[in-house]
Motif scaffolding. Structure first.
Motif, PDB file in Angstrom:
ATOM      1  N   GLY A 202      -5.365  29.736-114.438  1.00 58.02           N
ATOM      2  CA  GLY A 202      -5.589  29.493-113.089  1.00 58.02           C
ATOM      3  C   GLY A 202      -5.344  30.583-112.144  1.00 58.02           C
ATOM      4  N   GLN A 203      -6.096  30.057-110.986  1.00 60.00           N
ATOM      5  CA  GLN A 203      -6.012  31.228-109.935  1.00 60.00           C
ATOM      6  C   GLN A 203      -4.491  31.283-109.139  1.00 60.00           C
ATOM      7  N   LYS A 204      -4.234  32.485-108.905  1.00 63.92           N
ATOM      8  CA  LYS A 204      -2.729  32.576-108.248  1.00 63.92           C
ATOM      9  C   LYS A 204      -1.801  32.315-109.479  1.00 63.92           C
ATOM     10  N   THR A 205      -1.048  31.138-109.262  1.00 67.32           N
ATOM     11  CA  THR A 205      -0.182  30.964-110.107  1.00 67.32           C
ATOM     12  C   THR A 205      -0.487  29.772-110.946  1.00 67.32           C
ATOM     13  N   GLY A 206      -1.675  29.381-110.662  1.00 68.80           N
ATOM     14  CA  GLY A 206      -2.195  28.140-111.249  1.00 68.80           C
ATOM     15  C   GLY A 206      -2.863  26.846-110.153  1.00 68.80           C
ATOM     16  N   PHE A 207      -1.976  27.035-109.143  1.00 65.13           N
ATOM     17  CA  PHE A 207      -2.281  25.979-108.076  1.00 65.13           C
ATOM     18  C   PHE A 207      -2.283  26.602-106.651  1.00 65.13           C
ATOM     19  N   PHE A 208      -2.855  25.942-105.659  1.00 61.88           N
ATOM     20  CA  PHE A 208      -2.757  26.357-104.407  1.00 61.88           C
ATOM     21  C   PHE A 208      -1.763  25.599-103.487  1.00 61.88           C
ATOM     22  N   LEU A 209      -0.233  26.115-103.740  1.00 63.64           N
ATOM     23  CA  LEU A 209       0.626  25.129-103.230  1.00 63.64           C
ATOM     24  C   LEU A 209       1.027  25.201-101.769  1.00 63.64           C
ATOM     25  N   ASP A 210       0.049  26.203-100.995  1.00 56.79           N
ATOM     26  CA  ASP A 210       0.301  26.502 -99.856  1.00 56.79           C
ATOM     27  C   ASP A 210      -0.557  25.397 -98.839  1.00 56.79           C
ATOM     28  N   GLN A 211      -1.313  24.633 -99.752  1.00 62.95           N
ATOM     29  CA  GLN A 211      -2.176  23.584 -98.664  1.00 62.95           C
ATOM     30  C   GLN A 211      -1.626  22.118 -99.014  1.00 62.95           C
ATOM     31  N   ARG A 212      -0.252  22.079 -99.463  1.00 61.96           N
ATOM     32  CA  ARG A 212       0.252  20.752 -99.615  1.00 61.96           C
ATOM     33  C   ARG A 212      -0.037  19.992 -98.601  1.00 61.96           C
ATOM     34  N   ASP A 213       0.698  20.704 -97.226  1.00 59.84           N
ATOM     35  CA  ASP A 213       0.818  19.385 -96.045  1.00 59.84           C
ATOM     36  C   ASP A 213      -0.531  19.204 -95.539  1.00 59.84           C
ATOM     37  N   LYS A 214      -1.733  20.330 -95.678  1.00 54.83           N
ATOM     38  CA  LYS A 214      -2.984  20.178 -95.220  1.00 54.83           C
ATOM     39  C   LYS A 214      -3.739  18.952 -96.116  1.00 54.83           C
ATOM     40  N   ARG A 215      -3.448  18.902 -97.310  1.00 55.08           N
ATOM     41  CA  ARG A 215      -3.838  17.836 -98.143  1.00 55.08           C
ATOM     42  C   ARG A 215      -3.187  16.301 -97.610  1.00 55.08           C
ATOM     43  N   GLU A 216      -2.146  16.352 -97.480  1.00 57.35           N
ATOM     44  CA  GLU A 216      -1.498  15.083 -97.011  1.00 57.35           C
ATOM     45  C   GLU A 216      -2.022  14.810 -95.550  1.00 57.35           C
ATOM     46  N   CYS A 342     -10.770  26.501 -93.193  1.00 51.04           N
ATOM     47  CA  CYS A 342      -9.421  27.178 -93.508  1.00 51.04           C
ATOM     48  C   CYS A 342      -9.809  28.775 -93.801  1.00 51.04           C
ATOM     49  N   SER A 343      -8.756  29.583 -93.501  1.00 50.92           N
ATOM     50  CA  SER A 343      -8.895  31.023 -93.836  1.00 50.92           C
ATOM     51  C   SER A 343      -7.613  31.644 -94.418  1.00 50.92           C
ATOM     52  N   CYS A 344      -7.861  32.162 -95.684  1.00 50.84           N
ATOM     53  CA  CYS A 344      -6.444  32.911 -96.197  1.00 50.84           C
ATOM     54  C   CYS A 344      -6.600  34.425 -96.161  1.00 50.84           C
ATOM     55  N   SER A 345      -7.425  34.733 -95.406  1.00 47.86           N
ATOM     56  CA  SER A 345      -7.854  36.182 -95.273  1.00 47.86           C
ATOM     57  C   SER A 345      -6.690  36.742 -94.165  1.00 47.86           C
ATOM     58  N   THR A 375      -0.310  26.438 -90.465  1.00 47.17           N
ATOM     59  CA  THR A 375      -0.413  27.597 -91.170  1.00 47.17           C
ATOM     60  C   THR A 375       0.315  27.393 -92.650  1.00 47.17           C
ATOM     61  N   HIS A 376       1.517  27.835 -92.546  1.00 49.91           N
ATOM     62  CA  HIS A 376       2.207  27.822 -93.997  1.00 49.91           C
ATOM     63  C   HIS A 376       3.192  26.511 -93.976  1.00 49.91           C
ATOM     64  N   GLY A 377       3.414  26.187 -95.119  1.00 48.48           N
ATOM     65  CA  GLY A 377       4.306  24.987 -95.154  1.00 48.48           C
ATOM     66  C   GLY A 377       5.614  25.825 -95.566  1.00 48.48           C
ATOM     67  N   VAL A 378       6.728  24.467 -95.375  1.00 52.89           N
ATOM     68  CA  VAL A 378       8.069  24.940 -95.444  1.00 52.89           C
ATOM     69  C   VAL A 378       8.627  25.860 -96.613  1.00 52.89           C
ATOM     70  N   LEU A 392      -2.558  32.324 -93.796  1.00 48.73           N
ATOM     71  CA  LEU A 392      -3.105  30.958 -94.037  1.00 48.73           C
ATOM     72  C   LEU A 392      -3.425  30.261 -92.708  1.00 48.73           C
ATOM     73  N   LYS A 393      -4.619  30.016 -92.313  1.00 48.45           N
ATOM     74  CA  LYS A 393      -4.813  29.119 -91.140  1.00 48.45           C
ATOM     75  C   LYS A 393      -5.705  28.044 -91.447  1.00 48.45           C
ATOM     76  N   SER A 394      -5.555  26.660 -90.916  1.00 46.30           N
ATOM     77  CA  SER A 394      -6.224  25.693 -91.401  1.00 46.30           C
ATOM     78  C   SER A 394      -6.385  24.655 -90.102  1.00 46.30           C
ATOM     79  N   VAL A 395      -7.566  24.251 -89.616  1.00 47.23           N
ATOM     80  CA  VAL A 395      -7.766  23.349 -88.429  1.00 47.23           C
ATOM     81  C   VAL A 395      -8.686  22.402 -88.899  1.00 47.23           C
ATOM     82  N   PHE A 396      -8.210  21.217 -88.260  1.00 45.97           N
ATOM     83  CA  PHE A 396      -9.105  20.067 -88.283  1.00 45.97           C
ATOM     84  C   PHE A 396      -9.665  19.921 -86.886  1.00 45.97           C
ATOM     85  N   CYS A 397     -10.946  19.687 -87.124  1.00 49.43           N
ATOM     86  CA  CYS A 397     -11.819  19.661 -85.734  1.00 49.43           C
ATOM     87  C   CYS A 397     -12.646  18.397 -85.971  1.00 49.43           C
TER      88      CYS A 397
END
Length: 400
Positions: A202-216, A342-345, A375-378, A392-397
């Motif tokens: 998988g990509q990175k270590t297998g999962f995109f853990l940094d988007q957990r709070d955005k998914r919720e 989102c942007s992870c650049s 931005t980033h989760g805890v 990481l930057k994520s915005v809801f519009c």
């Protein structure tokens, strides 16, 4: 003083300000002379121009970041006990997670947890580690021992396959088990949602853990809606939306056929019928252009692309790509629809991302309401003195 004495190097006059303010990097130009007597990745002390101890870290003569700081305590050895203390401190922060609902998270986030060059993600009882720097590479045996002692993990997989290692003069390695046993996949839960993770391929270590709070956060916008998830990977955003009551009708688009197939399996794992949903293997830019031409419209559009810029030199082209992507995304979004972009650049800031959204909306003569920004989760803490390590930057519009 410590019983172990480390070689030392000195800074040029008036080059210690950022270090005294808490920064963890020293650039080569700040040193009075390169410490040729220290091996690549070796530990050394950093002194002021007048000879006072400032910090202790590891050295690399091959990179602009010559020294990365590990401690500011002259009596603290960089040994097994040091690593165990840092890991213990990191673990205490992750106790915010209810393990019955979330057992996958980042355990060590490099500078954010005081261990620059090291990333460790925990998936249930398995750790997946990435070593990015020569200094951490030299500490590898102690790191593995400390992780096993402090975490009670059943196994550790080392994913030293990132291109950043080349800049440190380190080889790219195949994934390897360095402690215990590691299966091909493991099932984990995140906010009560089940996933399986392939940390070998998988990509990175297998999962995109940094988007957990955005998914919720996405859940509240998708009840009974039609959702388009672009760059969907294994369908993290998709399955959250489909589990809503009433469920969203989800279209997941990714260029990777294995990722799309994994999405189907994860839907089934969560008791979802795949038939109301679409799982498409396609280039996202091509798909969006075709959907626009075909008059497709969605209530919610998720744009979570890979990094468009990994260096400052790629920033201009990346901004053009973000503008084009958001323009295409808005063109398939119903009036009043929700855009999660989102942007992870790392070299693209929050203002840059918001600017791309604003310019895209202007071209389409649409107005945008900014609803939430993340931005980033805890479990991805950022060292406050090092904002440049944020990515990481994520915005809801809401796009009218």
């Amino acid at each position: 003083m410590s019983a172990i004495h480390y070689p030392a190097t000195s800074l040029k006059p008036r080059r210690d300000e950022s270090l005294l303010n808490g920064h963890l990097w020293i650039f080569s130009g700040a040193l009075q002379q390169p410490p040729h007597w220290v091996e690549n990745g070796g530990i050394l002390d950093v002194k002021s121009a007048t000879g006072q101890f400032i910090a202790r870290g590891y050295y690399n003569p091959n990179t602009d970041i010559a020294i990365r700081i590990l401690t500011r305590d002259a009596e603290e050895d960089i040994d097994l006990d040091f690593l165990r203390r840092r890991i213990r401190s990191a673990q205490s922060l992750r106790e915010v997670f209810d393990s019955a609902r979330t057992n996958a998270y980042r355990l060590i986030n490099s500078e954010g947890d005081g261990l620059p060059g090291l990333v460790v993600d925990r998936y249930a009882d398995i750790l997946v580690a990435q070593i990015h720097t020569a200094g951490m590479e030299r500490l590898r045996p102690l790191l593995i021992e400390a992780l096993m002692q402090e975490t009670g993990a059943h196994g550790i997989l080392l994913r030293n396959d990132g291109q950043s290692r080349r800049r440190e003069g380190l080889p790219i390695e195949e994934p390897q088990v360095v402690a215990g046993d590691v299966p091909e996949q493991v099932q984990v839960c995140e906010n009560g949602v089940s996933f399986f993770v392939d940390f070998w391929q998988g990509q990175k270590t297998g999962f995109f853990l940094d988007q957990r709070d955005k998914r919720e956060a996405l859940r509240k916008y998708t009840r009974g809606k039609r959702l388009l998830n672009c760059f969907s990977y294994t369908g993290g955003f998709s399955v959250y939306a489909a589990l809503n009551t009433p469920p969203a009708q989800v279209t997941s688009v990714d260029i990777s056929a294995p990722a799309i197939e994994a999405s189907r399996q994860i839907f089934t794992m969560n008791g979802l019928d795949c038939s109301p949903h679409q799982f498409l293997v396609a280039d996202v830019f091509d798909y969006l252009a075709e959907a626009r031409e075909g008059g497709e419209l969605f209530d919610v559009v998720v744009l979570d692309p890979p990094a468009f810029a990994k260096s400052q030199g790629a920033r201009t082209q990346a901004l053009k790509a973000y503008r084009r992507l958001n323009l295409l995304g808005m063109q398939v979004l119903k009036p009043g629809g929700i855009l999660l972009t989102c942007s992870c650049s790392g070299v693209v800031g929050m203002d840059d991302l918001l600017g791309a959204v604003a310019l895209s909306a202007q071209r389409l003569h649409r107005s945008v309401q900014l609803l939430e920004s993340y931005t980033h989760g805890v479990d991805h803490p950022i060292h406050l003195a090092m904002p440049e390590t944020a990515y990481l930057k994520s915005v809801f519009c809401r796009v009218q």
